[in-house]
Design an enzyme around this catalytic site. Structure first.
Site, PDB file in Angstrom:
ATOM      1  N   ASP A   1     -37.732 -29.329 -28.685  1.00 35.59           N
ATOM      2  CA  ASP A   1     -38.626 -29.628 -29.802  1.00 35.59           C
ATOM      3  C   ASP A   1     -39.233 -28.327 -30.328  1.00 35.59           C
ATOM      4  OD1 ASP A   1     -39.675 -31.600 -31.348  1.00 35.59           O
ATOM      5  OD2 ASP A   1     -41.038 -32.395 -29.812  1.00 35.59           O
TER       6      ASP A   1
ATOM      7  N   GLU B   1     -40.446 -42.421 -35.694  1.00 36.01           N
ATOM      8  CA  GLU B   1     -41.552 -42.741 -34.773  1.00 36.01           C
ATOM      9  C   GLU B   1     -42.606 -43.603 -35.466  1.00 36.01           C
ATOM     10  OE1 GLU B   1     -43.098 -39.477 -32.491  1.00 36.01           O
ATOM     11  OE2 GLU B   1     -44.811 -40.667 -31.771  1.00 36.01           O
TER      12      GLU B   1
ATOM     13  N   LYS C   1     -35.018 -29.947 -32.397  1.00 34.85           N
ATOM     14  CA  LYS C   1     -35.598 -31.004 -33.232  1.00 34.85           C
ATOM     15  C   LYS C   1     -36.806 -30.432 -33.953  1.00 34.85           C
ATOM     16  CE  LYS C   1     -38.306 -34.534 -31.457  1.00 34.85           C
ATOM     17  NZ  LYS C   1     -39.548 -34.356 -32.223  1.00 34.85           N
TER      18      LYS C   1
ATOM     19  N   GLU D   1     -40.081 -31.593 -36.876  1.00 35.51           N
ATOM     20  CA  GLU D   1     -40.767 -32.683 -37.571  1.00 35.51           C
ATOM     21  C   GLU D   1     -40.872 -32.386 -39.058  1.00 35.51           C
ATOM     22  OE1 GLU D   1     -44.650 -33.351 -35.846  1.00 35.51           O
ATOM     23  OE2 GLU D   1     -43.831 -33.659 -33.833  1.00 35.51           O
TER      24      GLU D   1
ATOM     25  N   ASP E   1     -42.502 -31.614 -27.442  1.00 35.06           N
ATOM     26  CA  ASP E   1     -43.797 -30.932 -27.390  1.00 35.06           C
ATOM     27  C   ASP E   1     -44.880 -31.894 -26.892  1.00 35.06           C
ATOM     28  OD1 ASP E   1     -44.057 -32.492 -29.641  1.00 35.06           O
ATOM     29  OD2 ASP E   1     -44.613 -30.861 -30.997  1.00 35.06           O
ATOM     30  N   SER E   2     -44.488 -33.146 -26.629  1.00 33.70           N
ATOM     31  CA  SER E   2     -45.392 -34.077 -25.939  1.00 33.70           C
ATOM     32  C   SER E   2     -45.813 -33.489 -24.595  1.00 33.70           C
ATOM     33  CB  SER E   2     -44.699 -35.429 -25.728  1.00 33.70           C
ATOM     34  OG  SER E   2     -43.423 -35.246 -25.148  1.00 33.70           O
TER      35      SER E   2
HETATM   36  O1  KIV Z   1     -42.441 -34.671 -28.275  1.00 34.01           O
HETATM   37  C1  KIV Z   1     -41.888 -35.741 -28.032  1.00 34.01           C
HETATM   38  O2  KIV Z   1     -41.855 -36.227 -26.901  1.00 34.01           O
HETATM   39  C2  KIV Z   1     -41.249 -36.435 -29.136  1.00 34.01           C
HETATM   40  C3  KIV Z   1     -40.705 -37.800 -28.885  1.00 34.01           C
HETATM   41  C4  KIV Z   1     -41.779 -38.773 -28.683  1.00 34.01           C
HETATM   42  C5  KIV Z   1     -39.762 -38.230 -29.956  1.00 34.01           C
HETATM   43  O3  KIV Z   1     -41.173 -35.904 -30.197  1.00 34.01           O
END
Ligand code: KIV
Length: 314
Positions: free
Chosen positions: A101, A200, A131, A133, A62-63
């Site tokens: 994510d 992280e 993934k 969080e 989600d970056s």
């Molecule tokens: O969203 C993302 O890119 C991430 C990574 C930095 C682990 O969660």
């Protein structure tokens, strides 16, 4: 590549290589044996290149809210957007395992809500795992998703979806209490069935402790060299994201500078009419029997005396 006679460019082009897909059982089996290299990806072309470079895992993080969309945080990203980018990345990933994510508010509401969206991401985003969080508070969510046959990766430490609660993108797990909580969270996620955990922005000694405390691989970002693998945002790794560079983001290239330079060269050649040259053009038709008449002169648009002041640059 895009049209007739395209050759795809790129002097370093290599033949397509097909090796077996990296699977979740393989990732698990590499704990403590062979470090795992994960990198984020958001589109087909980048995924293809990163895959060719040997990345084991591609994370559609989600970056993308920050590095692709230009937001200050990851919070605005939606499931639809993650799925859109996931489909593109999946088409480019021949060998790498593709992880999606789960964006902010796509899983927090309840275990059933989390399962619904995880399932949607697998169906609509072409992901091979997801993934999310969080620690103990999402253990039940992880159990439900794993029970449905969807592999789950955890994410502890600096969890960007909680940026406002953390007061910014700050190192986590500092001090005994925070460190113990983080180790307990990692154990809880391990018991809930995750196949790997991203750590992280935590102190390297704590990351090493967590790595020893869990049965699954840890994948660090700003967590030192003691993890079972590493992950970086592709635009950081390549030196393309210029807004901010976290301390832990090693730039393995300066592709951003190359893009700016290449664009300048292109603009210059367009303006000087040296591009396109003969080798970038198709074969001429040859002289026409009846040459085309020149277009009649058009009236000025807009008439010079009506040009708005703000159009006039000099
Ligand atoms: O969203 C993302 O890119 C991430 C990574 C930095 C682990 O969660």
């Amino acid at each position: 590549m895009y049209g007739p006679q395209g050759n795809g460019g790129g002097s370093a082009r290599r033949p397509a290589q097909r090796s077996a897909k990296v699977t979740v059982p393989e990732i698990r089996s590499r704990k403590g044996i062979s470090p795992i290299a994960m990198v984020t990806a958001y589109d087909f072309t980048m995924a293809r290149l990163l895959d060719e470079g040997g990345a084991d895992m591609l994370l559609v993080g989600d970056s993308l809210g920050m590095v692709v969309q230009g937001h200050n945080t990851t919070l605005p990203v939606t499931v639809e957007e993650i799925c859109y980018h996931g489909r593109a990345v999946a088409r480019g990933a021949r060998r790498a395992h593709v992880v999606g994510d789960m964006p902010f508010m796509s899983f927090q509401l309840s275990p059933v809500h989390a399962l619904e969206n995880a399932g949607r991401m697998m169906k609509e985003g072409s992901f091979e795992s997801i993934k999310l969080e969080g620690g103990a508070e999402i253990a039940e969510h992880v159990r439900r998703i794993v029970a449905a046959g969807i592999p789950v990766m955890g994410h502890l430490g600096l969890t960007p979806q909680s940026v406002h609660a953390m007061g910014g993108f700050k190192v986590q797990g500092k001090g005994d209490e925070a460190a113990e909580r983080l180790i307990a969270d990692a154990r809880t996620l391990d018991e809930a069935g995750v196949y790997a955990i991203v750590l992280e922005a935590i102190p390297p000694d704590l990351a090493q402790e967590v790595t020893a405390a869990v049965s699954v691989p840890t994948i660090g970002i700003g967590a030192g060299a003691g993890c079972d693998g590493q992950v970086l945002v592709c635009y950081d790794l390549l030196g393309m994201f210029r807004e901010l560079t976290p301390k832990f983001a090693k730039r393995f290239a300066e592709v951003g500078d190359q893009i700016v330079e290449a664009t300048r060269a292109y603009v210059d050649e367009v303006q000087s009419r040296t591009f396109p040259a003969a080798e970038h053009s198709f074969k001429p038709n040859g002289p026409r029997r009846a040459p085309v008449a020149a277009a009649p002169a058009k009236p000025e648009f807009p008439p010079a005396d009506e040009i708005p002041a703000h159009w006039q640059t000099h």
